[in-house]
Motif scaffolding. Structure first.
Motif, PDB file in Angstrom:
ATOM      1  N   VAL A  75       1.074  -1.077   0.119  1.00  0.00           N
ATOM      2  CA  VAL A  75       0.321   0.134  -0.061  1.00  0.00           C
ATOM      3  C   VAL A  75       0.955   1.519   0.038  1.00  0.00           C
ATOM      4  O   VAL A  75       1.777   1.640   1.223  1.00  0.00           O
ATOM      5  CB  VAL A  75      -1.046   0.131   1.263  1.00  0.00           C
ATOM      6  CG1 VAL A  75      -1.407   0.998   1.642  1.00  0.00           C
ATOM      7  CG2 VAL A  75      -1.649  -1.327   0.884  1.00  0.00           C
ATOM      8  N   ALA A  76       0.248   2.058  -1.331  1.00  0.00           N
ATOM      9  CA  ALA A  76       1.430   3.403  -0.523  1.00  0.00           C
ATOM     10  C   ALA A  76       0.025   4.156  -0.337  1.00  0.00           C
ATOM     11  O   ALA A  76      -0.609   4.457  -1.142  1.00  0.00           O
ATOM     12  CB  ALA A  76       1.736   3.723  -2.168  1.00  0.00           C
ATOM     13  N   VAL A  77       1.260   5.576   0.622  1.00  0.00           N
ATOM     14  CA  VAL A  77       0.096   6.409   0.728  1.00  0.00           C
ATOM     15  C   VAL A  77       0.897   8.151   0.108  1.00  0.00           C
ATOM     16  O   VAL A  77       1.699   7.780   0.011  1.00  0.00           O
ATOM     17  CB  VAL A  77      -0.155   6.880   1.890  1.00  0.00           C
ATOM     18  CG1 VAL A  77      -0.222   8.298   2.264  1.00  0.00           C
ATOM     19  CG2 VAL A  77      -0.579   5.461   2.376  1.00  0.00           C
ATOM     20  N   VAL A  78       0.304   8.500  -0.745  1.00  0.00           N
ATOM     21  CA  VAL A  78       0.943   9.667  -1.361  1.00  0.00           C
ATOM     22  C   VAL A  78       0.151  11.098  -0.616  1.00  0.00           C
ATOM     23  O   VAL A  78      -0.915  11.396  -0.503  1.00  0.00           O
ATOM     24  CB  VAL A  78       0.255   9.716  -3.210  1.00  0.00           C
ATOM     25  CG1 VAL A  78       1.085  11.325  -3.898  1.00  0.00           C
ATOM     26  CG2 VAL A  78       0.726   8.597  -3.821  1.00  0.00           C
ATOM     27  N   GLY A  79       0.830  11.550  -0.305  1.00  0.00           N
ATOM     28  CA  GLY A  79       0.975  12.674   0.902  1.00  0.00           C
ATOM     29  C   GLY A  79       0.495  12.503   1.704  1.00  0.00           C
ATOM     30  O   GLY A  79       0.027  13.301   2.714  1.00  0.00           O
ATOM     31  N   ALA A  80       1.707  11.885   2.096  1.00  0.00           N
ATOM     32  CA  ALA A  80       2.216  11.060   3.603  1.00  0.00           C
ATOM     33  C   ALA A  80       2.222  11.499   4.836  1.00  0.00           C
ATOM     34  O   ALA A  80       1.778  11.854   5.557  1.00  0.00           O
ATOM     35  CB  ALA A  80       2.593  10.045   3.262  1.00  0.00           C
ATOM     36  N   THR A  81       2.421  13.166   3.961  1.00  0.00           N
ATOM     37  CA  THR A  81       2.999  14.110   5.409  1.00  0.00           C
ATOM     38  C   THR A  81       1.854  15.113   5.599  1.00  0.00           C
ATOM     39  O   THR A  81       2.514  15.859   6.460  1.00  0.00           O
ATOM     40  CB  THR A  81       5.081  14.770   4.822  1.00  0.00           C
ATOM     41  OG1 THR A  81       4.179  15.484   3.672  1.00  0.00           O
ATOM     42  CG2 THR A  81       5.788  13.350   4.921  1.00  0.00           C
ATOM     43  N   GLY A  82       1.014  14.633   4.975  1.00  0.00           N
ATOM     44  CA  GLY A  82       0.331  15.854   5.093  1.00  0.00           C
ATOM     45  C   GLY A  82      -1.287  15.511   6.245  1.00  0.00           C
ATOM     46  O   GLY A  82      -1.049  14.760   6.621  1.00  0.00           O
ATOM     47  N   ASN A  83      -1.774  16.930   6.081  1.00  0.00           N
ATOM     48  CA  ASN A  83      -3.720  16.140   7.452  1.00  0.00           C
ATOM     49  C   ASN A  83      -4.117  14.778   7.243  1.00  0.00           C
ATOM     50  O   ASN A  83      -3.745  14.028   8.086  1.00  0.00           O
ATOM     51  CB  ASN A  83      -3.862  17.269   7.565  1.00  0.00           C
ATOM     52  CG  ASN A  83      -3.839  18.245   8.375  1.00  0.00           C
ATOM     53  OD1 ASN A  83      -2.457  18.778   9.061  1.00  0.00           O
ATOM     54  ND2 ASN A  83      -4.404  19.172   8.471  1.00  0.00           N
ATOM     55  N   VAL A  84      -4.317  15.694   5.669  1.00  0.00           N
ATOM     56  CA  VAL A  84      -5.051  13.664   5.643  1.00  0.00           C
ATOM     57  C   VAL A  84      -4.172  12.324   5.650  1.00  0.00           C
ATOM     58  O   VAL A  84      -4.671  11.149   6.225  1.00  0.00           O
ATOM     59  CB  VAL A  84      -5.450  14.038   4.175  1.00  0.00           C
ATOM     60  CG1 VAL A  84      -6.612  12.748   3.537  1.00  0.00           C
ATOM     61  CG2 VAL A  84      -7.139  15.099   4.099  1.00  0.00           C
ATOM     62  N   GLY A  85      -2.874  12.559   4.797  1.00  0.00           N
ATOM     63  CA  GLY A  85      -2.021  11.779   4.278  1.00  0.00           C
ATOM     64  C   GLY A  85      -1.676  10.645   5.889  1.00  0.00           C
ATOM     65  O   GLY A  85      -1.551   9.101   6.108  1.00  0.00           O
ATOM     66  N   ARG A  86      -1.570  11.709   7.017  1.00  0.00           N
ATOM     67  CA  ARG A  86      -1.211  10.969   8.374  1.00  0.00           C
ATOM     68  C   ARG A  86      -2.449  10.312   8.807  1.00  0.00           C
ATOM     69  O   ARG A  86      -2.491   9.113   9.376  1.00  0.00           O
ATOM     70  CB  ARG A  86      -0.791  12.140   9.178  1.00  0.00           C
ATOM     71  CG  ARG A  86       0.243  12.949   8.446  1.00  0.00           C
ATOM     72  CD  ARG A  86       1.065  13.810   9.988  1.00  0.00           C
ATOM     73  NE  ARG A  86       0.812  14.408  10.161  1.00  0.00           N
ATOM     74  CZ  ARG A  86       0.712  16.092   9.882  1.00  0.00           C
ATOM     75  NH1 ARG A  86       0.857  15.694   8.545  1.00  0.00           N
ATOM     76  NH2 ARG A  86      -1.045  16.726  10.662  1.00  0.00           N
TER      77      ARG A  86
END
Length: 338
Positions: A5-16
């Motif tokens: 599973v890849a999370v794109v935008g992992a450091t943003g509010n929603v990504g975290r």
């Protein structure tokens, strides 16, 4: 069976929040890949209690062999990388606005239109709706099943987290600045947000609506029923997390208040908290960090035939984004990928 599973935008509010939700719900992850822009490369994000994952550069990443991509990097970035991930064989669940009105991309709220997920095979992409739309259609679905909805008039009270971390920071800094007698200099918002409300979210359109209001209209039609008329007024309020909505629903035929309450009480994803007394309702602060869509202040509208008014509250970072994304992934695993 587990998944890459890849999370794109992992450091943003929603990504975290997505990463936290994957851990909380024990999603079957064999490998978690955290992706973000070059400036975030090397930062660490926590996955569950024990695992720490280093952020990789989205621009240099090869999606070959990735099963699921949960994407929340912003619409322009998503327009480039979600199709690349899908072309590499991953199924992409995209949180941005870019694919929501694409007729070949299903727009999904699992409690409302789970069956539409089947359409993901057209482009390999599933769109996550706008946060304000999600909580409203979760509340509308059991009512629409009870008696067909003709028209919805909604006013939203949307928290600053809907605009990202910098918007939350602006609320904090302006609030502190007022107490310190510092001048207010709006950056993310068009006007002062501290101790104020702003009837303006996203850009203005030719008819005087904002794009946020347009999104609620077209997304509700796509998710629930193209015959429903929706008129929205979207307002940013000085709250950090949690969106609230005052929703007036007009039905095509007679409705009974007891039936409405029973339908809401039995519906998945809804918590009916409606006591006609002090504190007998849910506010955004109380919704923060929790999963349900809360419905309160249920009352018939005596000014219109067959109408009811509701107060609908939810954590916009959870059900409005991360939780809905993970729920879609769970449906994919259960129905299509296992």
């Amino acid at each position: 069976m587990g998944y890459r599973v890849a999370v794109v935008g992992a450091t943003g509010n929603v990504g975290r929040e997505i990463i936290q939700t994957l851990a909380d719900r024990e999603f079957p992850v064999d490998e978690l890949i955290a992706l973000a822009s070059e400036r975030s490369v090397g930062r660490e994000v926590s996955f569950g209690e024990d695992e720490v994952v280093k952020v990789q550069d989205l621009a240099k990443f090869d999606f070959q062999g990735v099963d699921l991509v949960l994407s929340s990097p912003g619409a322009k970035v998503s327009a480039v990388y979600s199709p690349k991930a899908a072309a590499a064989g991953a199924v992409v669940i995209d949180n941005t606005s870019h694919f929501r009105v694409d007729p070949d991309v299903p727009l999904i709220v699992p409690e409302v239109n789970r069956e539409a997920i089947a359409g993901y095979t057209a482009k390999g992409i599933i769109a996550n709706p706008n946060c304000s739309t999600i909580q409203m259609v979760v509340a509308l679905k059991p009512l629409h099943d009870l008696q067909r909805i003709r028209r919805v008039v909604v006013s939203t009270y949307q928290s600053t987290s809907g605009g990202g971390k910098e918007s939350m920071d602006e609320l904090f800094n302006q609030t502190r600045g007022i107490y310190m007698n510092e001048p207010i200099r709006p950056k993310r918002f068009t006007k002062q947000i501290a101790f104020n409300v702003i009837p303006h979210i996203d850009v203005f359109m030719d008819d005087g609506s904002t794009k946020e209001e347009w999104k609620m209209t077209v997304e509700t039609k796509k998710i629930l029923d193209p015959g429903i008329k929706v008129h929205a007024t979207c307002v940013r309020v000085p709250v950090f997390v949690g969106h609230a909505e005052a929703v007036n629903v007009e039905f095509e035929g007679p409705v009974d208040e007891d039936e409405i309450r029973a339908a809401l009480r039995a519906a998945p994803g809804i918590s009916l908290v409606d006591h006609r007394q002090d504190e007998g309702y849910v506010t955004p602060v109380e919704s923060a960090g929790s999963d349900p869509v809360y419905v309160s202040r249920v009352r018939m509208d005596p000014t219109v035939d067959n109408a009811v008014s509701l107060w609908v509250v939810s954590d916009n970072l959870r059900k409005g984004a991360a939780l809905n994304t993970v729920q879609i992934a769970e449906c994919l695993v259960e129905d299509y990928l296992s």
